[in-house]
Design an enzyme around this catalytic site. Structure first.
Site, PDB file in Angstrom:
ATOM      1  N   ASP A   1      42.500  38.707  52.529  1.00  0.00           N
ATOM      2  CA  ASP A   1      43.330  39.017  51.361  1.00  0.00           C
ATOM      3  C   ASP A   1      44.348  40.095  51.720  1.00  0.00           C
ATOM      4  O   ASP A   1      44.178  41.280  51.404  1.00  0.00           O
ATOM      5  CB  ASP A   1      42.387  39.491  50.241  1.00  0.00           C
TER       6      ASP A   1
HETATM    7  C1  SPV Z   1      41.350  39.964  43.350  1.00  0.00           C
HETATM    8  O1  SPV Z   1      40.462  39.389  42.703  1.00  0.00           O
HETATM    9  O2  SPV Z   1      41.995  39.421  44.239  1.00  0.00           O
HETATM   10  C2  SPV Z   1      41.651  41.359  43.061  1.00  0.00           C
HETATM   11  C3  SPV Z   1      40.600  42.233  42.534  1.00  0.00           C
HETATM   12  O3  SPV Z   1      42.746  41.784  43.334  1.00  0.00           O
HETATM   13  S1  SPV Z   1      39.897  42.989  43.904  1.00  0.00           S
HETATM   14  O4  SPV Z   1      39.495  41.992  44.866  1.00  0.00           O
HETATM   15  O5  SPV Z   1      38.733  43.739  43.383  1.00  0.00           O
HETATM   16  O6  SPV Z   1      40.876  43.907  44.473  1.00  0.00           O
HETATM   17 MG    MG Z   2      43.868  40.551  44.522  1.00  0.00          MG
END
Ligand code: SPV
Ligand code: MG
Length: 340
Positions: free
Chosen positions: A73
């Site tokens: 991510d």
């Molecule tokens: C997501 O769900 O991608 C978010 C929330 O941004 S977190 O992963 O907690 O950052």
């Molecule tokens: Mg996110």
């Protein structure tokens, strides 16, 4: 091809604002593809007062959209690829959709993204006040850099400037607690973003305790009183999930997002099934861990397709409430249009 849950973009987009005006807390669950969106949209429990207990809408998470593609991510995917996933989800759900917009990228990219999301019928986008390219906020070891709040506020205004409707909402996500800059910094940034015209705030935390979020929610009440207006606030209790949604609503949250649970559940089940088949040298023992194929057929609309294949004329006559077996079936027949 599940066509049961389609909603036209203008109708769908307005649903979130309507829910927020209904003075009860809005509960949202994550989805990362069409199947998870179908599960999220159709799952419910009967409740004591006879109403169904169900989620109010879907969150398209960057963490789970990228993990479902086997990627980290880190704002790796293109906006176009992101939009494909979003369209896949929107097509199979009647629920309002909130999109995780990461940092929003450059202002010009954010303008494009907002215009596309609004067009598709998404109800809201959330962008976080970190610098591009961000790292997932739940990771303690990753380094995160906050954006200058004035630069971020200007990006929000650029996004707002391209909108054609009053329905689409832009939320500013505060990352001050993620980078250990504390509640005061989060409130100071909230003030700047609210004055810049943002439609709502998300407060994020990776702490296991609720204390900081609770303090922020209290401070937010005073801030809104001082400003003379109030915008909705989102909480994401992934790490501090000892608190209930009800508690968060009582403390001032308007929306609670369960941000990654369907993907984590799917991953856990997939791993268990792999191990069970390897261990038993066959799949019989894994059956109880798997959804029956017939349920999948039902969920994704294959059962409907088979029914239509078997008696197309009968089904069409149901749809148009007229006997078309002998009629002239040119699509624009006035009598057929009237019946529709
Ligand atoms: C997501 O769900 O991608 C978010 C929330 O941004 S977190 O992963 O907690 O950052
Ligand atoms: Mg996110």
């Amino acid at each position: 091809m599940s066509l049961k849950h389609r909603v036209l973009p203008d109708v769908r987009r307005a649903c979130l604002r309507a829910l927020l005006q209904s003075s009860r807390g809005v509960r949202i669950i994550e989805a990362h593809n069409g199947l998870s969106a179908l599960v999220a949209s159709t799952s419910y429990l009967p409740s004591e007062n006879g109403n169904r207990l169900e989620f109010d809408g879907l969150w398209i998470s960057s963490l789970t959209s990228s993990a479902s593609k086997g990627l980290p991510d880190i704002e790796l995917g293109s906006l176009e690829r992101r939009l494909e996933t979003i369209e896949e989800i929107v097509h199979v759900t009647h629920k309002p959709v909130i999109v995780d917009g990461d940092t929003g990228g450059e202002a010009v990219n954010f303008e494009y993204f907002c215009s596309k999301l609004e067009q598709i019928g998404v109800s809201a986008v959330v962008i976080e006040d970190k610098q591009y390219p961000k790292r997932n906020s739940l990771c303690w070891k990753a380094s995160h850099t906050l954006e200058d709040p004035k630069v971020f506020a200007a990006k929000i205004q650029r996004g707002r400037s391209v909108l054609l409707s009053n329905d689409f909402m832009i939320f500013a996500r505060l990352e001050s607690l993620i980078v250990n800059q504390g509640v005061e910094d989060a409130l100071a940034r909230a003030r700047i973003y609210l004055l810049a015209g943002v439609d709502g705030i998300m407060i994020h935390s990776k702490e296991r305790t609720i204390d900081q979020v609770h303090a922020f929610l209290n401070g937010y009440k005073y801030l809104c009183a001082e400003l003379g207006f109030r915008k909705p606030i989102i909480c994401v209790p992934t790490t501090y999930n000892v608190v209930t949604d009800e508690d968060l609503f009582r403390w001032g949250a308007d929306i609670v997002i369960h941000a990654n649970h369907l993907l984590r559940a799917a991953h856990h089940a997939m791993q268990q099934v792999c191990e069970t088949i390897l261990k038993n040298n066959r799949s019989l023992e894994a059956d109880e861990l798997c959804t029956p194929v017939s349920h999948l057929f039902e969920l994704v609309g294959f059962a409907d397709v088979v029914a239509r294949d078997q008696s197309p004329a009968e089904i069409l006559s149901d749809v148009f409430n007229a006997d078309l077996t002998t009629a002239d079936c040119t699509p624009c027949q006035p009598s057929v249009k009237a019946a529709v």
